[in-house]
Design a protein around this motif. Structure first.
Motif, PDB file in Angstrom:
ATOM      1  N   ASP A 148       0.844  -1.205   0.000  1.00  0.00           N
ATOM      2  CA  ASP A 148       0.000   0.000   0.000  1.00  0.00           C
ATOM      3  C   ASP A 148       0.879   1.257   0.000  1.00  0.00           C
ATOM      4  OD1 ASP A 148      -2.002  -1.838   0.380  1.00  0.00           O
ATOM      5  OD2 ASP A 148      -2.593  -1.121   2.365  1.00  0.00           O
ATOM      6  N   THR A 149       0.266   2.378  -0.351  1.00  0.00           N
ATOM      7  CA  THR A 149       0.930   3.678  -0.189  1.00  0.00           C
ATOM      8  C   THR A 149       0.086   4.540   0.745  1.00  0.00           C
ATOM      9  OG1 THR A 149       1.823   3.528  -2.436  1.00  0.00           O
ATOM     10  CG2 THR A 149       1.896   5.687  -1.382  1.00  0.00           C
ATOM     11  N   SER A 150       0.738   5.146   1.735  1.00  0.00           N
ATOM     12  CA  SER A 150       0.064   6.088   2.632  1.00  0.00           C
ATOM     13  C   SER A 150       0.433   7.510   2.230  1.00  0.00           C
ATOM     14  CB  SER A 150       0.480   5.849   4.083  1.00  0.00           C
ATOM     15  OG  SER A 150      -0.156   4.692   4.584  1.00  0.00           O
ATOM     16  N   PHE A 151      -0.478   8.430   2.504  1.00  0.00           N
ATOM     17  CA  PHE A 151      -0.273   9.855   2.212  1.00  0.00           C
ATOM     18  C   PHE A 151      -0.608  10.667   3.455  1.00  0.00           C
ATOM     19  CE2 PHE A 151      -0.960   7.778  -1.778  1.00  0.00           C
ATOM     20  CZ  PHE A 151      -0.131   8.440  -2.669  1.00  0.00           C
ATOM     21  N   SER A 152      -0.016  11.853   3.559  1.00  0.00           N
ATOM     22  CA  SER A 152      -0.323  12.729   4.696  1.00  0.00           C
ATOM     23  C   SER A 152      -0.533  14.158   4.202  1.00  0.00           C
ATOM     24  CB  SER A 152       0.820  12.665   5.718  1.00  0.00           C
ATOM     25  OG  SER A 152       0.486  13.440   6.847  1.00  0.00           O
ATOM     26  N   ASN A 153      -1.576  14.801   4.731  1.00  0.00           N
ATOM     27  CA  ASN A 153      -1.996  16.137   4.308  1.00  0.00           C
ATOM     28  C   ASN A 153      -1.135  17.192   5.019  1.00  0.00           C
ATOM     29  OD1 ASN A 153      -3.336  18.643   4.214  1.00  0.00           O
ATOM     30  ND2 ASN A 153      -5.347  17.688   4.049  1.00  0.00           N
ATOM     31  N   GLN A 154      -0.278  17.863   4.254  1.00  0.00           N
ATOM     32  CA  GLN A 154       0.644  18.821   4.867  1.00  0.00           C
ATOM     33  C   GLN A 154       0.043  20.223   5.038  1.00  0.00           C
ATOM     34  OE1 GLN A 154       3.763  17.614   6.249  1.00  0.00           O
ATOM     35  NE2 GLN A 154       2.294  15.953   5.925  1.00  0.00           N
ATOM     36  N   TYR A 155      -1.151  20.475   4.474  1.00  0.00           N
ATOM     37  CA  TYR A 155      -1.891  21.677   4.888  1.00  0.00           C
ATOM     38  C   TYR A 155      -2.292  21.522   6.354  1.00  0.00           C
ATOM     39  CZ  TYR A 155      -3.094  22.686  -0.113  1.00  0.00           C
ATOM     40  OH  TYR A 155      -3.095  22.965  -1.457  1.00  0.00           O
ATOM     41  N   LEU A 156      -2.852  20.341   6.680  1.00  0.00           N
ATOM     42  CA  LEU A 156      -3.272  20.092   8.061  1.00  0.00           C
ATOM     43  C   LEU A 156      -2.069  20.131   8.999  1.00  0.00           C
ATOM     44  CD1 LEU A 156      -5.921  17.194   7.823  1.00  0.00           C
ATOM     45  CD2 LEU A 156      -6.319  19.581   8.427  1.00  0.00           C
ATOM     46  N   LYS A 267      -3.614  -4.025  -9.927  1.00  0.00           N
ATOM     47  CA  LYS A 267      -3.105  -3.846 -11.293  1.00  0.00           C
ATOM     48  C   LYS A 267      -4.042  -2.885 -12.042  1.00  0.00           C
ATOM     49  CE  LYS A 267      -2.916  -6.778 -15.420  1.00  0.00           C
ATOM     50  NZ  LYS A 267      -1.681  -6.688 -16.123  1.00  0.00           N
ATOM     51  N   GLY A 268      -3.470  -1.900 -12.738  1.00  0.00           N
ATOM     52  CA  GLY A 268      -4.291  -0.970 -13.509  1.00  0.00           C
ATOM     53  C   GLY A 268      -4.744   0.257 -12.733  1.00  0.00           C
ATOM     54  N   THR A 269      -4.273   0.391 -11.473  1.00  0.00           N
ATOM     55  CA  THR A 269      -4.609   1.613 -10.722  1.00  0.00           C
ATOM     56  C   THR A 269      -3.575   2.690 -11.041  1.00  0.00           C
ATOM     57  OG1 THR A 269      -5.532   0.321  -8.909  1.00  0.00           O
ATOM     58  CG2 THR A 269      -4.974   2.616  -8.439  1.00  0.00           C
ATOM     59  N   LEU A 270      -4.065   3.900 -11.274  1.00  0.00           N
ATOM     60  CA  LEU A 270      -3.186   5.061 -11.462  1.00  0.00           C
ATOM     61  C   LEU A 270      -3.332   5.959 -10.241  1.00  0.00           C
ATOM     62  CD1 LEU A 270      -1.363   6.706 -13.496  1.00  0.00           C
ATOM     63  CD2 LEU A 270      -3.446   8.027 -13.966  1.00  0.00           C
ATOM     64  N   ALA A 271      -2.210   6.243  -9.577  1.00  0.00           N
ATOM     65  CA  ALA A 271      -2.231   7.210  -8.471  1.00  0.00           C
ATOM     66  C   ALA A 271      -1.691   8.537  -8.987  1.00  0.00           C
ATOM     67  CB  ALA A 271      -1.379   6.717  -7.311  1.00  0.00           C
ATOM     68  N   ILE A 272      -2.318   9.616  -8.567  1.00  0.00           N
ATOM     69  CA  ILE A 272      -1.875  10.971  -8.914  1.00  0.00           C
ATOM     70  C   ILE A 272      -1.887  11.761  -7.608  1.00  0.00           C
ATOM     71  CG2 ILE A 272      -2.305  13.002 -10.355  1.00  0.00           C
ATOM     72  CD1 ILE A 272      -4.248  11.269 -12.012  1.00  0.00           C
ATOM     73  N   TRP A 273      -0.725  12.308  -7.223  1.00  0.00           N
ATOM     74  CA  TRP A 273      -0.734  13.088  -5.983  1.00  0.00           C
ATOM     75  C   TRP A 273       0.015  14.403  -6.156  1.00  0.00           C
ATOM     76  CZ3 TRP A 273       2.091   8.428  -6.131  1.00  0.00           C
ATOM     77  CH2 TRP A 273       3.467   8.526  -5.958  1.00  0.00           C
ATOM     78  N   ASP A 274      -0.366  15.349  -5.310  1.00  0.00           N
ATOM     79  CA  ASP A 274       0.208  16.698  -5.324  1.00  0.00           C
ATOM     80  C   ASP A 274       1.322  16.753  -4.282  1.00  0.00           C
ATOM     81  OD1 ASP A 274       0.758  19.439  -5.016  1.00  0.00           O
ATOM     82  OD2 ASP A 274      -1.278  19.987  -5.628  1.00  0.00           O
ATOM     83  N   ASN A 275       2.563  16.832  -4.760  1.00  0.00           N
ATOM     84  CA  ASN A 275       3.722  16.833  -3.860  1.00  0.00           C
ATOM     85  C   ASN A 275       3.868  18.109  -3.059  1.00  0.00           C
ATOM     86  OD1 ASN A 275       5.565  14.455  -3.985  1.00  0.00           O
ATOM     87  ND2 ASN A 275       5.282  14.803  -6.182  1.00  0.00           N
ATOM     88  N   ARG A 276       3.132  19.161  -3.444  1.00  0.00           N
ATOM     89  CA  ARG A 276       3.303  20.448  -2.773  1.00  0.00           C
ATOM     90  C   ARG A 276       2.564  20.486  -1.454  1.00  0.00           C
ATOM     91  NH1 ARG A 276       1.483  23.265  -8.275  1.00  0.00           N
ATOM     92  NH2 ARG A 276      -0.079  21.633  -7.952  1.00  0.00           N
ATOM     93  N   CYS A 277       1.638  19.563  -1.254  1.00  0.00           N
ATOM     94  CA  CYS A 277       0.824  19.598  -0.022  1.00  0.00           C
ATOM     95  C   CYS A 277       0.625  18.219   0.585  1.00  0.00           C
ATOM     96  CB  CYS A 277      -0.516  20.274  -0.297  1.00  0.00           C
ATOM     97  SG  CYS A 277      -1.393  19.568  -1.705  1.00  0.00           S
ATOM     98  N   THR A 278       1.384  17.227   0.121  1.00  0.00           N
ATOM     99  CA  THR A 278       1.289  15.886   0.712  1.00  0.00           C
ATOM    100  C   THR A 278       2.674  15.281   0.887  1.00  0.00           C
ATOM    101  OG1 THR A 278       1.206  14.718  -1.414  1.00  0.00           O
ATOM    102  CG2 THR A 278      -0.907  15.401  -0.474  1.00  0.00           C
ATOM    103  N   MET A 279       2.762  14.315   1.800  1.00  0.00           N
ATOM    104  CA  MET A 279       3.899  13.401   1.852  1.00  0.00           C
ATOM    105  C   MET A 279       3.353  11.998   1.599  1.00  0.00           C
ATOM    106  SD  MET A 279       6.799  14.290   4.551  1.00  0.00           S
ATOM    107  CE  MET A 279       5.996  14.283   6.116  1.00  0.00           C
TER     108      MET A 279
END
Ligand SMILES: [Fe+2]
Length: 304
Positions: A148-156, A267-279
């Protein structure tokens, strides 16, 4: 009754409002996955999507910070074409690219690998002058369970710092370097010899890069904490020794569970994340399995 030193602080209630009240979408089906950030997107065909669908995708990314788009059949050309709609793909000089596709790094874990790629909390490539604003990762082969991949909200993370600490950090810069990781455990032969991703990093490629400790997002105008344990070596104008106690405090705060979400790949999942506000953090819990991903970072502006 004995009294003890208080060694933890309970997290006051937080929320990222778009998670509770997503916008109305007509082309996409958007399902938030935690109160902090992240949404699963279904019903989209991104290989050749029209302008209205892409506009909804951009809006969903701005609102939810990290998207998991299920059931996409994307060949490398289609993934590159989709990336270009967000901005110019950013070549990554520290690994051999996928043959024929200089824009793509193939992240590959073989069953016998001990170490994975991205197995520490980080924003991507803070050692560059213009780090990627967005990263796209596509699942070619995924374990049945794990990875899995975890993400964290860096605005918060920024918003919930004490006011006096925010004041202290406002205007402060930090020095970032890939050598922080690569001169340590990540650069050792033990790690390089036990990962199938063709890393080519050498320390003489590396330069230090200053970025704000909190960057202002160019689209939302909100501040987000922008230091991480993989790249950030010290605050500008301070030694490592002086910087590390407060950096450790920020890194611990930045991954408070209430700021995070966790996605499970197929398989076949595309993740798109914003590096400016997440880790993000790549979980390394699939020993004995193969995992193959195609990664494209998209160039951003110089953080301010
Ligand atoms: Fe990453």
């Amino acid at each position: 009754m004995p009294t003890y030193q208080q060694t933890y602080r309970m997290q006051p209630a937080t929320a990222h409002p778009p998670q509770q009240s997503p916008a109305r979408y007509t082309r996409l089906s958007v399902h938030p996955v935690s109160g902090a950030l992240g949404a699963e997107v279904t019903g989209a065909e991104l290989g050749d999507c029209d302008a209205a669908t892409f506009a909804e995708l951009e809006r969903a990314l701005t609102d939810h910070l990290a998207l998991f788009v299920r059931d996409q059949a994307l060949d490398p050309e289609q993934q590159i074409a989709l990336a270009r709609r967000f901005g110019p793909p950013m070549p990554w000089p520290y690994a051999k690219p996928l043959p024929g596709y200089p824009e793509i790094t193939e992240l590959r874990s073989e069953p016998e690998d001990q170490y994975n790629f991205g197995g520490s909390w980080h924003q991507d490539s803070l050692n560059f002058e213009r780090p990627p604003k967005i990263t796209m990762l596509y699942g070619v082969e995924c374990p049945e369970v794990g990875g899995d991949t975890s993400f964290s909200n860096q605005y918060l993370a920024w918003d919930t710092l004490a006011e006096d600490l925010k004041e202290k950090l406002t205007g402060l810069k930090a020095v970032n370097s890939a050598a922080k990781s690569y001169s340590g455990q990540v650069g050792t032969d033990e790690v390089k010899d036990h990962t199938a991703t063709p890393l080519t990093f050498t320390l003489d490629q590396e330069q230090e890069m200053e970025h704000p400790v909190a960057q202002t997002h160019p689209v939302t105008g909100r501040k987000a904490l922008y230091v991480n344990n993989a790249f950030t070596a010290r605050f500008s104008g301070m030694s490592e020794e002086e910087s590390l106690p407060l950096l450790h405090q920020l890194w611990e705060h930045a991954i408070t569970p209430e700021f995070t979400c966790r996605f499970r790949w197929q398989k076949g999942t595309l993740a798109i994340w914003d590096n400016r506000c997440t880790m993000h953090y790549a979980h390394n819990d699939y020993a004995g399995c193969r995992r193959v991903m195609r990664r494209i970072p998209i160039e951003g502006d110089r953080p301010v």
